[in-house]
Design a protein around this motif. Sequence first.
Motif, mmCIF file in Angstrom:
data_model
loop_
_atom_site.group_PDB
_atom_site.id
_atom_site.type_symbol
_atom_site.label_atom_id
_atom_site.label_comp_id
_atom_site.label_asym_id
_atom_site.label_seq_id
_atom_site.Cartn_x
_atom_site.Cartn_y
_atom_site.Cartn_z
ATOM 1 N N TYR A 18 0.844 -1.273 0.056
ATOM 2 C CA TYR A 18 0.098 0.209 -0.097
ATOM 3 C C TYR A 18 0.840 1.115 -0.119
ATOM 4 O O TYR A 18 1.918 1.373 0.670
ATOM 5 C CB TYR A 18 -0.761 0.056 1.334
ATOM 6 N N GLY A 19 0.470 2.233 -0.808
ATOM 7 C CA GLY A 19 1.372 3.382 -0.709
ATOM 8 C C GLY A 19 2.164 3.631 -1.972
ATOM 9 O O GLY A 19 2.355 2.681 -2.789
ATOM 10 N N PHE A 59 1.704 7.238 0.279
ATOM 11 C CA PHE A 59 0.668 8.237 0.492
ATOM 12 C C PHE A 59 0.900 9.560 0.279
ATOM 13 O O PHE A 59 2.112 10.185 1.113
ATOM 14 C CB PHE A 59 -0.087 7.794 1.578
ATOM 15 N N HIS A 64 -9.661 -0.929 9.922
ATOM 16 C CA HIS A 64 -8.643 -0.208 9.519
ATOM 17 C C HIS A 64 -7.264 -0.630 9.885
ATOM 18 O O HIS A 64 -7.131 -0.810 11.080
ATOM 19 C CB HIS A 64 -8.853 1.346 9.510
ATOM 20 N N TRP A 98 -4.150 1.587 11.025
ATOM 21 C CA TRP A 98 -3.878 2.774 11.227
ATOM 22 C C TRP A 98 -2.165 2.973 11.246
ATOM 23 O O TRP A 98 -1.421 1.928 11.789
ATOM 24 C CB TRP A 98 -4.118 3.116 12.778
ATOM 25 N N SER A 106 2.634 8.593 10.552
ATOM 26 C CA SER A 106 3.546 9.112 9.625
ATOM 27 C C SER A 106 4.142 10.458 10.102
ATOM 28 O O SER A 106 4.321 11.390 9.109
ATOM 29 C CB SER A 106 2.607 9.460 8.317
ATOM 30 N N ASN A 119 -3.170 7.812 10.242
ATOM 31 C CA ASN A 119 -3.961 7.590 9.096
ATOM 32 C C ASN A 119 -4.623 6.356 9.105
ATOM 33 O O ASN A 119 -4.028 5.333 9.569
ATOM 34 C CB ASN A 119 -2.899 7.630 7.881
ATOM 35 N N LEU A 158 -5.983 3.391 7.107
ATOM 36 C CA LEU A 158 -5.925 2.784 5.695
ATOM 37 C C LEU A 158 -7.066 1.780 5.547
ATOM 38 O O LEU A 158 -7.250 0.956 6.597
ATOM 39 C CB LEU A 158 -4.635 2.414 5.759
ATOM 40 N N GLU A 197 -7.216 2.905 0.387
ATOM 41 C CA GLU A 197 -7.387 4.218 0.468
ATOM 42 C C GLU A 197 -7.244 4.594 1.962
ATOM 43 O O GLU A 197 -7.643 4.090 2.727
ATOM 44 C CB GLU A 197 -8.726 4.797 -0.220
ATOM 45 N N VAL A 198 -6.782 5.985 2.140
ATOM 46 C CA VAL A 198 -6.625 6.399 3.344
ATOM 47 C C VAL A 198 -7.982 7.145 3.568
ATOM 48 O O VAL A 198 -8.461 7.889 2.797
ATOM 49 C CB VAL A 198 -5.481 7.353 3.591
ATOM 50 N N ARG A 221 -9.219 8.448 6.804
ATOM 51 C CA ARG A 221 -9.228 9.666 7.542
ATOM 52 C C ARG A 221 -7.840 9.705 8.243
ATOM 53 O O ARG A 221 -7.166 8.951 8.181
ATOM 54 C CB ARG A 221 -10.021 9.449 8.560
ATOM 55 N N SER A 222 -7.837 10.781 8.914
ATOM 56 C CA SER A 222 -6.333 11.128 9.473
ATOM 57 C C SER A 222 -6.702 11.955 10.815
ATOM 58 O O SER A 222 -7.594 12.690 10.970
ATOM 59 C CB SER A 222 -5.470 12.033 8.616
#
Length: 218
Positions: free
Chosen positions: A12-13, A15, A30, A32, A35, A40, A42, A48-49, A51-52
Amino acid sequence: MKKSAATIIREYGPFPGAERVNGVTFDGEHVWFASGDRLNALDPASGEVVRSIEVASHAGTAFDGEFLYQIAEDVIHKIDPKTGRILSTIPAPGNGGDSGLAWAEGSLWVGQHRGRRIHQIDPETGKILRTIESNRVVTGVTWVDGQLWHGTWEGDDSDVRRIDPETGEVLERLDMPEGTGVSGLESDGADCFFCGGGASGKVRAISRPAQGKEGKGK
């Protein structure tokens, strides 16, 4: 000791806006990942991400079934994932030399990077309850089915290993491809580990070996 090559299931990524992936955890839905200045969420199905949360996130990440825990330099924040609010803060045992973070058996388990050890700590006070020595740099940490696993990363060499939680003896090792490092580590509770990829900005899913899954639940 069992030894095999790690099987990467999916990457993944990278991002946008996430130059590094530090700690990783899994809340059942998800992944998490930390970063640097945010956590984030995922979606592992879509990649896709979704939310953050704006919070300092320099190393390991954990989830206790309700709350997130995040290492920020020399402290560990307890975070409400619904609101993003920091609920409490405790000292990290490595005083800034901390790496991986996991939740199991009502405790936090904290990797100490160059200290080559894993501490079990009280999540309310930060008091060290016990220490497990490792023979290599410790990055991510996770428990699954009564087994303790941690990541290592030295130079271009990185692996995910299962150790005896009493003695620190290495029982099993999954060698990552050359140049592919493991910064954070978390089990999905079944057949997969999620691995933070450090400066690659990626999260990788690798297979957990089928053998030796007996043991107590997390």
